[in-house]
Design a protein around this motif. Structure first.
Motif, PDB file in Angstrom:
ATOM      1  N   ALA A  58      34.355 -73.777 -29.490  1.00  0.00           N
ATOM      2  CA  ALA A  58      34.054 -72.066 -29.146  1.00  0.00           C
ATOM      3  C   ALA A  58      32.969 -71.914 -28.381  1.00  0.00           C
ATOM      4  N   LEU A  59      32.512 -72.811 -26.803  1.00  0.00           N
ATOM      5  CA  LEU A  59      32.126 -72.642 -25.889  1.00  0.00           C
ATOM      6  C   LEU A  59      32.761 -72.556 -25.003  1.00  0.00           C
ATOM      7  N   MET A  60      34.274 -73.032 -24.580  1.00  0.00           N
ATOM      8  CA  MET A  60      34.757 -72.614 -23.993  1.00  0.00           C
ATOM      9  C   MET A  60      36.016 -71.151 -24.128  1.00  0.00           C
ATOM     10  N   VAL A  61      36.132 -70.706 -25.319  1.00  0.00           N
ATOM     11  CA  VAL A  61      36.755 -69.521 -25.683  1.00  0.00           C
ATOM     12  C   VAL A  61      35.989 -68.528 -25.090  1.00  0.00           C
ATOM     13  N   TRP A  62      34.617 -68.670 -25.619  1.00  0.00           N
ATOM     14  CA  TRP A  62      33.916 -67.709 -25.271  1.00  0.00           C
ATOM     15  C   TRP A  62      33.125 -67.338 -23.365  1.00  0.00           C
ATOM     16  N   SER A  63      33.444 -68.409 -23.138  1.00  0.00           N
ATOM     17  CA  SER A  63      33.608 -68.524 -21.687  1.00  0.00           C
ATOM     18  C   SER A  63      33.801 -67.815 -21.008  1.00  0.00           C
ATOM     19  N   SER A  64      35.267 -68.294 -21.273  1.00  0.00           N
ATOM     20  CA  SER A  64      36.491 -68.169 -20.750  1.00  0.00           C
ATOM     21  C   SER A  64      37.000 -66.696 -21.233  1.00  0.00           C
ATOM     22  N   LEU A  65      36.735 -66.016 -21.961  1.00  0.00           N
ATOM     23  CA  LEU A  65      36.096 -64.387 -22.011  1.00  0.00           C
ATOM     24  C   LEU A  65      35.085 -63.783 -21.192  1.00  0.00           C
ATOM     25  N   ALA A  66      34.357 -64.395 -20.861  1.00  0.00           N
ATOM     26  CA  ALA A  66      33.120 -64.206 -19.718  1.00  0.00           C
ATOM     27  C   ALA A  66      33.207 -64.018 -18.816  1.00  0.00           C
ATOM     28  N   ALA A  72      42.316 -65.713 -19.305  1.00  0.00           N
ATOM     29  CA  ALA A  72      42.511 -64.650 -20.155  1.00  0.00           C
ATOM     30  C   ALA A  72      43.391 -64.827 -21.177  1.00  0.00           C
ATOM     31  N   PHE A  73      44.444 -66.196 -21.128  1.00  0.00           N
ATOM     32  CA  PHE A  73      45.177 -66.021 -22.137  1.00  0.00           C
ATOM     33  C   PHE A  73      44.244 -67.663 -23.099  1.00  0.00           C
ATOM     34  N   ALA A  74      42.956 -68.137 -22.863  1.00  0.00           N
ATOM     35  CA  ALA A  74      42.208 -69.244 -23.540  1.00  0.00           C
ATOM     36  C   ALA A  74      41.192 -68.460 -24.364  1.00  0.00           C
ATOM     37  N   ALA A  75      40.802 -67.255 -24.084  1.00  0.00           N
ATOM     38  CA  ALA A  75      40.369 -66.601 -24.996  1.00  0.00           C
ATOM     39  C   ALA A  75      40.858 -65.861 -25.778  1.00  0.00           C
ATOM     40  N   VAL A  76      41.666 -64.616 -25.659  1.00  0.00           N
ATOM     41  CA  VAL A  76      42.629 -64.124 -26.249  1.00  0.00           C
ATOM     42  C   VAL A  76      43.802 -64.384 -26.483  1.00  0.00           C
ATOM     43  N   PRO A  77      44.332 -65.185 -27.641  1.00  0.00           N
ATOM     44  CA  PRO A  77      44.006 -64.058 -29.131  1.00  0.00           C
ATOM     45  C   PRO A  77      42.787 -65.429 -29.381  1.00  0.00           C
ATOM     46  N   ALA A  78      42.324 -66.292 -29.290  1.00  0.00           N
ATOM     47  CA  ALA A  78      40.363 -66.875 -29.993  1.00  0.00           C
ATOM     48  C   ALA A  78      39.771 -66.739 -30.530  1.00  0.00           C
ATOM     49  N   VAL A  79      39.522 -65.429 -29.770  1.00  0.00           N
ATOM     50  CA  VAL A  79      37.985 -64.473 -30.047  1.00  0.00           C
ATOM     51  C   VAL A  79      38.184 -64.450 -31.231  1.00  0.00           C
ATOM     52  N   LEU A  80      39.675 -63.790 -31.573  1.00  0.00           N
ATOM     53  CA  LEU A  80      39.603 -62.950 -32.806  1.00  0.00           C
ATOM     54  C   LEU A  80      39.178 -63.606 -34.279  1.00  0.00           C
ATOM     55  N   VAL A  81      39.576 -65.110 -33.978  1.00  0.00           N
ATOM     56  CA  VAL A  81      39.317 -66.414 -34.900  1.00  0.00           C
ATOM     57  C   VAL A  81      38.005 -67.143 -35.240  1.00  0.00           C
ATOM     58  N   ILE A  82      37.736 -67.250 -33.455  1.00  0.00           N
ATOM     59  CA  ILE A  82      36.245 -68.547 -33.519  1.00  0.00           C
ATOM     60  C   ILE A  82      35.236 -67.941 -33.502  1.00  0.00           C
ATOM     61  N   ARG A  83      34.221 -67.635 -33.341  1.00  0.00           N
ATOM     62  CA  ARG A  83      32.550 -67.213 -33.265  1.00  0.00           C
ATOM     63  C   ARG A  83      32.152 -67.401 -32.739  1.00  0.00           C
ATOM     64  N   PRO A  84      31.108 -67.233 -31.977  1.00  0.00           N
ATOM     65  CA  PRO A  84      30.743 -67.635 -30.201  1.00  0.00           C
ATOM     66  C   PRO A  84      29.497 -68.065 -30.903  1.00  0.00           C
ATOM     67  N   PRO A  85      29.922 -69.442 -29.881  1.00  0.00           N
ATOM     68  CA  PRO A  85      28.471 -70.328 -29.760  1.00  0.00           C
ATOM     69  C   PRO A  85      27.561 -70.043 -30.184  1.00  0.00           C
ATOM     70  N   HIS A  86      26.688 -71.263 -31.164  1.00  0.00           N
ATOM     71  CA  HIS A  86      25.180 -70.993 -31.117  1.00  0.00           C
ATOM     72  C   HIS A  86      24.452 -70.983 -29.633  1.00  0.00           C
ATOM     73  N   ALA A  87      24.707 -69.979 -28.721  1.00  0.00           N
ATOM     74  CA  ALA A  87      23.944 -70.439 -27.070  1.00  0.00           C
ATOM     75  C   ALA A  87      23.499 -68.620 -26.664  1.00  0.00           C
ATOM     76  N   PRO A  88      22.746 -68.722 -26.315  1.00  0.00           N
ATOM     77  CA  PRO A  88      22.134 -67.201 -25.360  1.00  0.00           C
ATOM     78  C   PRO A  88      23.365 -67.399 -24.200  1.00  0.00           C
ATOM     79  N   ALA A  89      23.806 -65.589 -24.687  1.00  0.00           N
ATOM     80  CA  ALA A  89      25.049 -65.316 -24.422  1.00  0.00           C
ATOM     81  C   ALA A  89      25.073 -64.849 -22.356  1.00  0.00           C
ATOM     82  N   LEU A  90      23.960 -65.066 -21.635  1.00  0.00           N
ATOM     83  CA  LEU A  90      23.365 -65.464 -20.664  1.00  0.00           C
ATOM     84  C   LEU A  90      24.324 -67.257 -19.838  1.00  0.00           C
TER      85      LEU A  90
END
Length: 299
Positions: free
Chosen positions: A170-178, A41-59
């Motif tokens: 970006a992959l680490m941040v957004w996968s952490s959020l997922a 949770a803390f790896a994802a937030v607040p980083a998701v606010l400034v790092i764009r999602p990776p160019h990869a399928p959400a699944l």
């Protein structure tokens, strides 16, 4: 590799080794799945606010997060909480290397070289040697959980290969959020609402554990590691991972006082030898020397 990049790789393995001390410290007051969910949770937030999602399928991003968050760290932290020594865990989880080789062959159809197969067998013999010696310090259930965590890490590696080249930070941040919501749900189901009682007045050890795992480990170490992998062949970078259990066992021994027996050293040596063989076998064959190549005949 340049001296700067060698030092960066050494910094990465040192951080990953020290992370086992942070995990052990956090587990003193926070249940494993709760601690794991806080880490991501803390790896994802607040980083998701400034790092764009990776160019990869959400699944695939979600699958990577689940393999890493639930499969690897969920099992790893639970195994340590149930009695698996943290230093020994840093060693056994390196069996992800032969697991990755086997999955790459089965799922992706990658060619297996003889050294890779031999390395996997040697590493598994090392796991067996450690399991036979485990005694009261490493009960079978937690040991199998750590081996399962290695399989989760290997699965994450295969998913990354499916994703391809993307911004790894970006992959680490957004996968952490997922992976955070599933981890929170598992924590509530398995550990119960009382698991969050410790968070009402968290200890400094728990705060430091989450902070170290979320930022230096997840964002800094994996960010540096991904940068090295984009600049050099994997066969050049990945052998540095063999130093993670060295840092892990030494740090848990000196900081936490965990014993290092002769049998663990013997079994660990087999595991590291097997991993080294696997990495050696993964190297592409060298090109023929120009002097050995016959020149075409003149017409």
């Amino acid at each position: 590799m340049t001296l700067r990049d060698v030092l960066a790789a050494l910094l990465v393995v040192t951080i990953l080794g020290l992370a086992f001390v942070a995990i052990k410290a956090g587990l003193e007051t926070v249940p494993p799945l709760t601690l794991c969910s806080l880490r991501f949770a803390f790896a994802a937030v607040p980083a998701v606010l400034v790092i764009r999602p990776p160019h990869a399928p959400a699944l695939l991003v979600t699958a990577f997060g689940l393999a890493l968050g639930v499969g690897q760290f969920g099992l790893l932290m639970t195994g340590i909480r149930l009695g698996m020594p943290a230093g020994l865990s840093s060693l056994l989880i390196q069996t992800q290397v032969p697991f990755t080789v086997a999955l790459a062959w089965a799922v992706l159809g990658e060619h297996r070289r003889t050294l890779q197969v031999l390395g996997g067998v040697v590493a598994l013999l090392g796991v067996a040697a450690v399991a036979l010696e485990r005694g009261g310090d490493a009960p079978l259930g937690p040991l199998l959980m750590v081996v399962g965590a290695a399989l989760g890490w290997a699965s994450a590696n295969i998913i990354v290969k499916r994703i391809g080249r993307v911004d790894m930070l970006a992959l680490m941040v957004w996968s952490s959020l997922a992976t955070t919501p599933p981890l929170l749900a598992l924590s509530l189901i398995v550990e119960g609402p009382a698991a969050f009682a410790a968070l009402a007045r968290p200890s400094w050890a728990a705060i430091g554990s989450v902070a170290f795992q979320a930022y230096p480990t997840t964002l800094l170490a994996f960010g540096l590691w991904s940068g090295l992998l984009t600049r050099y062949p994997a066969a050049t970078v990945t052998p540095f991972a063999l130093l993670v259990p060295v840092a892990g066992i030494l740090s848990t021994h000196f900081v936490l006082g965990e014993p290092v027996s002769a049998s663990i050293v013997a079994g660990g040596s087999l595991i590291l030898a097997g991993i080294a063989l696997s990495l050696r076998g993964a190297r592409p064959a060298s090109r023929a020397h120009p002097s050995t190549v016959k020149a075409p005949r003149a017409a």
